[in-house]
Design an enzyme around this catalytic site. Structure first.
Site, PDB file in Angstrom:
ATOM      1  N   CYS A 187      -1.696   0.715   7.400  1.00 24.95           N
ATOM      2  CA  CYS A 187      -3.143   0.399   7.445  1.00 24.95           C
ATOM      3  C   CYS A 187      -3.488  -0.835   6.596  1.00 24.95           C
ATOM      4  O   CYS A 187      -3.674  -1.931   7.123  1.00 24.95           O
ATOM      5  CB  CYS A 187      -3.981   1.594   6.994  1.00 24.95           C
ATOM      6  SG  CYS A 187      -3.817   3.042   8.070  1.00 24.95           S
ATOM      7  N   ARG A 188      -3.572  -0.668   5.281  1.00 23.56           N
ATOM      8  CA  ARG A 188      -4.105  -1.737   4.435  1.00 23.56           C
ATOM      9  C   ARG A 188      -3.187  -2.952   4.282  1.00 23.56           C
ATOM     10  O   ARG A 188      -3.626  -4.093   4.483  1.00 23.56           O
ATOM     11  CB  ARG A 188      -4.461  -1.169   3.049  1.00 23.56           C
ATOM     12  CG  ARG A 188      -5.615  -0.192   3.073  1.00 23.56           C
ATOM     13  CD  ARG A 188      -5.702   0.595   1.789  1.00 23.56           C
ATOM     14  NE  ARG A 188      -4.563   1.505   1.632  1.00 23.56           N
ATOM     15  CZ  ARG A 188      -4.335   2.264   0.567  1.00 23.56           C
ATOM     16  NH1 ARG A 188      -5.153   2.201  -0.468  1.00 23.56           N
ATOM     17  NH2 ARG A 188      -3.288   3.062   0.532  1.00 23.56           N
ATOM     18  N   SER A 189      -1.939  -2.722   3.893  1.00 29.46           N
ATOM     19  CA  SER A 189      -1.104  -3.893   3.573  1.00 29.46           C
ATOM     20  C   SER A 189      -0.694  -4.732   4.792  1.00 29.46           C
ATOM     21  O   SER A 189      -0.628  -5.961   4.669  1.00 29.46           O
ATOM     22  CB  SER A 189       0.112  -3.510   2.712  1.00 29.46           C
ATOM     23  OG  SER A 189       0.991  -2.653   3.391  1.00 29.46           O
ATOM     24  N   ASN A 241       2.098   1.478   4.508  1.00 30.64           N
ATOM     25  CA  ASN A 241       2.410   0.205   5.179  1.00 30.64           C
ATOM     26  C   ASN A 241       2.057   0.239   6.667  1.00 30.64           C
ATOM     27  O   ASN A 241       2.728  -0.398   7.485  1.00 30.64           O
ATOM     28  CB  ASN A 241       3.887  -0.193   4.970  1.00 30.64           C
ATOM     29  CG  ASN A 241       4.216  -1.634   5.360  1.00 30.64           C
ATOM     30  OD1 ASN A 241       5.313  -1.917   5.841  1.00 30.64           O
ATOM     31  ND2 ASN A 241       3.296  -2.545   5.188  1.00 30.64           N
ATOM     32  N   ASP A 259      -8.195   3.971   0.740  1.00 29.08           N
ATOM     33  CA  ASP A 259      -7.249   4.385   1.789  1.00 29.08           C
ATOM     34  C   ASP A 259      -8.043   4.900   2.988  1.00 29.08           C
ATOM     35  O   ASP A 259      -8.762   5.894   2.865  1.00 29.08           O
ATOM     36  CB  ASP A 259      -6.364   5.497   1.188  1.00 29.08           C
ATOM     37  CG  ASP A 259      -5.324   6.004   2.162  1.00 29.08           C
ATOM     38  OD1 ASP A 259      -5.396   5.655   3.366  1.00 29.08           O
ATOM     39  OD2 ASP A 259      -4.450   6.763   1.726  1.00 29.08           O
ATOM     40  N   CYS A 285       0.867  -1.191   0.000  1.00 27.21           N
ATOM     41  CA  CYS A 285       0.000   0.000   0.000  1.00 27.21           C
ATOM     42  C   CYS A 285       0.898   1.234   0.000  1.00 27.21           C
ATOM     43  O   CYS A 285       2.047   1.168  -0.438  1.00 27.21           O
ATOM     44  CB  CYS A 285      -0.987  -0.026   1.169  1.00 27.21           C
ATOM     45  SG  CYS A 285      -0.239  -0.016   2.817  1.00 27.21           S
TER      46      CYS A 285
HETATM   47  P1  4NP Z   1      -1.943   2.769   4.047  1.00 27.09           P
HETATM   48  O1  4NP Z   1      -2.605   4.124   4.611  1.00 27.09           O
HETATM   49  O2  4NP Z   1      -1.326   3.121   2.724  1.00 27.09           O
HETATM   50  O3  4NP Z   1      -3.103   1.850   3.933  1.00 27.09           O
HETATM   51  O4  4NP Z   1      -0.926   2.338   5.084  1.00 27.09           O
HETATM   52  C1  4NP Z   1      -1.894   5.317   4.723  1.00 27.09           C
HETATM   53  C2  4NP Z   1      -1.050   5.502   5.790  1.00 27.09           C
HETATM   54  C3  4NP Z   1      -0.361   6.691   5.947  1.00 27.09           C
HETATM   55  C4  4NP Z   1      -0.521   7.686   5.013  1.00 27.09           C
HETATM   56  C5  4NP Z   1      -1.371   7.492   3.914  1.00 27.09           C
HETATM   57  C6  4NP Z   1      -2.061   6.298   3.785  1.00 27.09           C
HETATM   58  N1  4NP Z   1       0.162   8.920   5.164  1.00 27.09           N
HETATM   59  O5  4NP Z   1      -0.057   9.834   4.343  1.00 27.09           O
HETATM   60  O6  4NP Z   1       0.958   9.070   6.110  1.00 27.09           O
END
Ligand code: 4NP
Length: 152
Positions: A12-14, A10, A123, A7
């Site tokens: 939340c989703r992945s 790294n 996201d 993702c």
């Molecule tokens: P992820 O979510 O890609 O599912 O881990 C996010 C986590 C952090 C951020 C964006 C999306 N960020 O902008 O810090």
């Protein structure tokens, strides 16, 4: 077989996709068949624990996440057999590092395996508890189908 979930951050989703994959593979008696990991295309959360909202949501659904954030690297394209991107933006970033058709053919959008609807895993970073639960439900059913596909 080595599978990598990717993702943006790294956190939340992945990491959730990795934890779901490992839990489901274990239930199927396939822990030794697979090595699963996750990473992010961005470097914002390298070394960080998963987002507390993701950890809480996953725990409420019976899944424990154990992961430390790391960034995607070109080496992942040779180290892994399959690379599953959470959304099209991250898919394009991964593809931009590929140097051969063999590498390109390893990279898939994870919701290609969703029996309900294809597209992006949304996201949840700026979202609500409901958004985190939606991500959980999408990944839960998608990874069931992904495992069937990888074992057939
Ligand atoms: P992820 O979510 O890609 O599912 O881990 C996010 C986590 C952090 C951020 C964006 C999306 N960020 O902008 O810090």
């Amino acid at each position: 077989m080595k599978v990598l979930f990717v993702c943006l951050g790294n956190i939340c989703r992945s990491p959730l996709a990795e934890a779901l994959f490992k839990a489901k593979a274990q239930k199927m008696g396939l822990s030794n068949t697979f090595f699963a990991d996750s990473c992010g295309t961005a470097n914002y959360h390298v070394g960080d624990s998963p987002d507390p909202r993701t950890v809480k949501n996953a725990r409420g659904n019976g899944i424990e996440i154990v992961h430390i954030g790391r960034q995607f690297s070109k080496r992942d394209l040779t180290d892994f057999d399959w690379i599953f991107a959470m959304d099209k933006g991250n898919l394009e970033i991964i593809l931009s590092y590929t140097q051969s058709e063999a590498e390109r053919s390893k990279v898939k959008l994870i919701r290609d395996f969703d029996p309900v609807k294809s597209g992006n895993v949304p996201d949840p970073y700026h979202g609500t508890e409901d958004d985190f639960q939606e991500v959980f439900l999408i990944l839960d059913r998608t990874i069931d189908h992904l495992l069937v596909s990888l074992t057939n």
